[in-house]
Write a protein that holds these residues in place. Structure first.
Motif, PDB file in Angstrom:
ATOM      1  N   ARG A  20       2.603   0.507  -4.783  1.00 52.19           N
ATOM      2  CA  ARG A  20       1.523   0.630  -5.758  1.00 52.19           C
ATOM      3  C   ARG A  20       2.062   0.961  -7.149  1.00 52.19           C
ATOM      4  N   LYS A  32       0.811  -1.217   0.000  1.00 54.82           N
ATOM      5  CA  LYS A  32       0.000   0.000   0.000  1.00 54.82           C
ATOM      6  C   LYS A  32       0.846   1.270   0.000  1.00 54.82           C
ATOM      7  N   GLU A  45      -7.394   4.656  -2.358  1.00 52.22           N
ATOM      8  CA  GLU A  45      -8.504   3.813  -1.932  1.00 52.22           C
ATOM      9  C   GLU A  45      -9.343   4.569  -0.915  1.00 52.22           C
ATOM     10  N   TYR A  88      -2.039   4.866   5.382  1.00 53.24           N
ATOM     11  CA  TYR A  88      -1.250   5.780   4.558  1.00 53.24           C
ATOM     12  C   TYR A  88      -0.557   6.806   5.439  1.00 53.24           C
ATOM     13  N   ARG A 126       0.138  -1.978   7.899  1.00 54.53           N
ATOM     14  CA  ARG A 126       0.245  -2.593   6.573  1.00 54.53           C
ATOM     15  C   ARG A 126       0.658  -4.047   6.683  1.00 54.53           C
ATOM     16  N   LYS A 128      -5.502  -1.105   5.417  1.00 52.85           N
ATOM     17  CA  LYS A 128      -5.187  -0.004   4.514  1.00 52.85           C
ATOM     18  C   LYS A 128      -4.766   1.215   5.333  1.00 52.85           C
TER      19      LYS A 128
END
Length: 632
Positions: free
Chosen positions: A145, A140, A414, A462, A455, A460
């Motif tokens: 990605r 992620k 996402e 970030y 992760r 998910k």
């Protein structure tokens, strides 16, 4: 029959012994599988000619992996990554193929063979990269990605390469690939005109998409009605194998077809059950594939050409690394993410073996050259886990020692109905509870170690400042149902609640408060539900203390419940009093007087408002022994 059992036992024992050792020394499972293959193949000679056949079978693990990857996405997420999929992926294939062609031509090969070699080394290893990114919880990240986008484009490009390579055939090599050729595979489109072939391909892809969306749920509902778990497993495998076979019949990549089917089923009610059933097969087949790569190394050719193989392997990794780093910079993938993208894709891939075989069969690359190039492909794949180790031990520490606030925020591609802002000791518990109940979440935090931990357990998350409106908007606050505010900055938390309730009043905001005063600030800002971070744990510990002092556990539970009810009943009174106080709770005699009155009421409630449990209702319980006088 016994021979098959012995061969299976050899492969399994190699994996069981080597992989845990590799993991223990921090080398990763992929390197463990590769080393296991080298030991049982070239070194001990326990496996032999069947390795290539097993490798073709084990490549189905890549198909399953892309099916599961597709299930983690949805069409909206796939559309969001279109720029990197087409732009970054397309440029990577074109530029790397051009560089490989130039080097091969400079080394004296004809332009047709040089171009085929350039195309072969433009590809990277989907199996190794995705497996390692998944193990390390890096899928992620921005770099992860981006790497996935390029790998997906490469899988699509393989289809075009297979169609293009026969056009490069050299007359002087006619017949050379005969001994190297394999039996042709069944094809429905062989001999068709180009336009009819195209229609069949479009029809096959349409069938996968439409069938997956409409027929897939019907199939699994029918299977679930049987109540047999093994039938559900069979149905999941049947689906993946059937899609792979269909793609093969129309000369498309089975991995690409499985990926599309996974995307279609990403929002299916059976998603988690399908993943749970496919995952063990995917892991075993991928492990078997890596073992066959190690076992397939030809030590005789390696011994005679080791210098050439080593030099070419280093050149491949170095040239691809330079080009990939340039692409990462061009597309804004910077800092540690840029290095992750570069180091993860710098190798050749498993499709290189397929294209080399196909090139020899098509009379494009001489057989002796293909033998050396096969070793170069294997060498570069063998080195890839070491590149990931270099990333962990050399690159990450360098960027983690810098101020996290200077790090570029991750690109959030996402969205989910629940956004969790802050994933420290408090937010992590919330995330784990939601994930355990299959509730989609997106987590944001400025502490990179916390992000990497989430992760790792496939939540998910970030790197980004949740108090910034642009990051919240990218995370999907406009369409979210719930926002959990658990950041470690009091003022930022209050400002964040104010902002969200002003611009997105329909979002239900739950907030973590540090103390009573912070709780009131969050309530005033508009939070729908506020919880003090130590309140419930302190109340539970107080109940245990009562029990330790000889109070019956049932009565202790009643007393803690009564305490909480009393607090809740008078919370609004204290909150209204707090709003009238300018100098704050700590400095207000009026608030303190009100608080003490409520404390007296609480004591009265504890003494007279809680009924003692009936004797017949009490379970058997022995009070704790009293400590000796000298220890009190």
């Amino acid at each position: 029959m016994t021979d098959y059992f012995i061969q299976a036992f050899i492969y399994l024992i190699a994996a069981v012994v080597a992989v845990p050792l590799a993991k223990r020394f921090g080398l990763g499972s992929v390197l463990g599988y590769l080393v296991a293959g080298v030991v049982i193949g070239p070194m001990l000679g326990l496996v032999g000619q069947e390795t290539t056949t097993i490798q073709h079978f084990a490549e189905f693990g890549v198909v399953m992996m892309l099916f599961l990857v597709g299930m983690e996405l949805d069409p909206r997420s796939l559309w969001a990554m279109r720029v990197r999929l087409i732009g970054m992926g397309g440029l990577q294939v074109l530029i790397t193929a051009a560089a490989g062609t130039a080097i091969a031509w400079w080394l004296g090969l004809v332009w047709q063979a040089s171009l085929a070699i350039g195309l072969i080394f433009a590809l990277s290893s989907t199996a190794i990269v995705l497996q390692t990114l998944n193990e390390k919880g890096l899928t992620k990240t921005d770099g992860g990605r981006s790497a996935f986008s390029v790998l997906l484009f490469q899988d699509i490009a393989v289809i075009l390469m297979l169609a293009f390579i026969p056009l490069l055939a050299l007359p002087e090599l006619a017949g050379e690939g005969g001994n190297y050729a394999e039996h042709g595979s069944l094809s429905l489109v062989e001999g068709m005109s180009a336009w009819l072939h195209g229609l069949v391909v479009i029809g096959a892809i349409g069938f996968v998409i439409v069938g997956g969306y409409y027929l897939g749920p019907l199939l699994f509902r029918y299977v679930v009605s049987s109540g047999l778990r093994e039938v559900f497993t069979a149905a999941a495998l049947m689906l993946v194998i059937g899609i792979a076979a269909l793609m093969g019949l129309v000369n498309l990549s089975p991995a690409l077809g499985a990926f599309l089917a996974g995307v279609v089923l990403a929002n299916s009610e059976f998603k988690h059950e399908i993943e749970a059933n496919i995952e063990p097969f995917k892991g075993l087949l991928l492990g078997l594939f890596f073992i066959t790569v190690g076992a397939g190394i030809d030590f005789q050719v390696l011994a005679s050409q080791w210098a050439t193989v080593l030099a070419l392997g280093v050149v491949v990794i170095a040239v691809k690394g330079v080009l990939l780093f340039g692409l990462a910079t061009l597309f804004g993938v910077r800092s540690s993410n840029g290095w992750l993208f570069t180091l993860s894709l710098a190798q050749a891939g498993e499709f290189g073996f397929v294209l080399l075989t196909y090139s020899v069969q098509s009379n494009v690359i001489p057989f002796n050259v293909s033998q050396v190039l096969s070793l170069v492909v294997a060498f570069s794949m063998f080195v890839t886990p070491l590149l990931f180790i270099a990333y962990d031990r050399l690159v990450l520490p360098r960027y983690q020692t810098t101020n996290n606030n200077k790090r570029d925020a991750d690109t959030i591609e996402e969205q989910a109905p629940v956004i969790v802002a802050g994933v420290g000791r408090f937010g992590q518990v919330v995330c784990r509870l939601l994930r355990a109940n299959n509730i989609p979440i997106v987590a944001l935090d400025l502490e990179i170690k916390q992000i990497e931990l989430l992760r790792y357990i496939r939540i998910k998350s970030y790197f980004g400042d949740a108090s910034r409106s642009d990051h919240l908007e990218t995370a999907g606050i406009a369409h979210a149902r719930v926002l959990v505010v658990a950041i470690d900055d009091r003022e930022r938390a209050v400002d964040m609640v104010k902002h969200v309730k002003h611009y997105y009043p329909n979002v239900w905001v739950l907030a973590r408060a540090f103390d009573r005063g912070h709780c009131y600030q969050l309530r005033e800002a508009g939070a729908d539900d506020v919880t003090r971070e130590v309140y419930h744990s302190a109340l539970e510990l107080g109940g245990h203390t009562l029990t330790a002092m000889g109070v019956h556990p049932m009565r202790a539970k009643q007393m803690t419940d009564a305490f909480e009810q009393h607090e809740n009943a008078h919370e609004d009174v204290l909150f209204e009093a707090w709003k009238e106080i300018e100098e704050g709770i700590s400095f207000s005699p009026r608030y303190g007087e009100l608080f003490m009155k409520l404390e007296e009421a609480l004591s009265t409630s504890m003494q007279h408002g809680v009924e003692k449990p009936n004797q017949e209702d009490e379970p058997t319980w022995t009070p704790p022994e009293q400590a000796p006088e000298g220890n009190r």
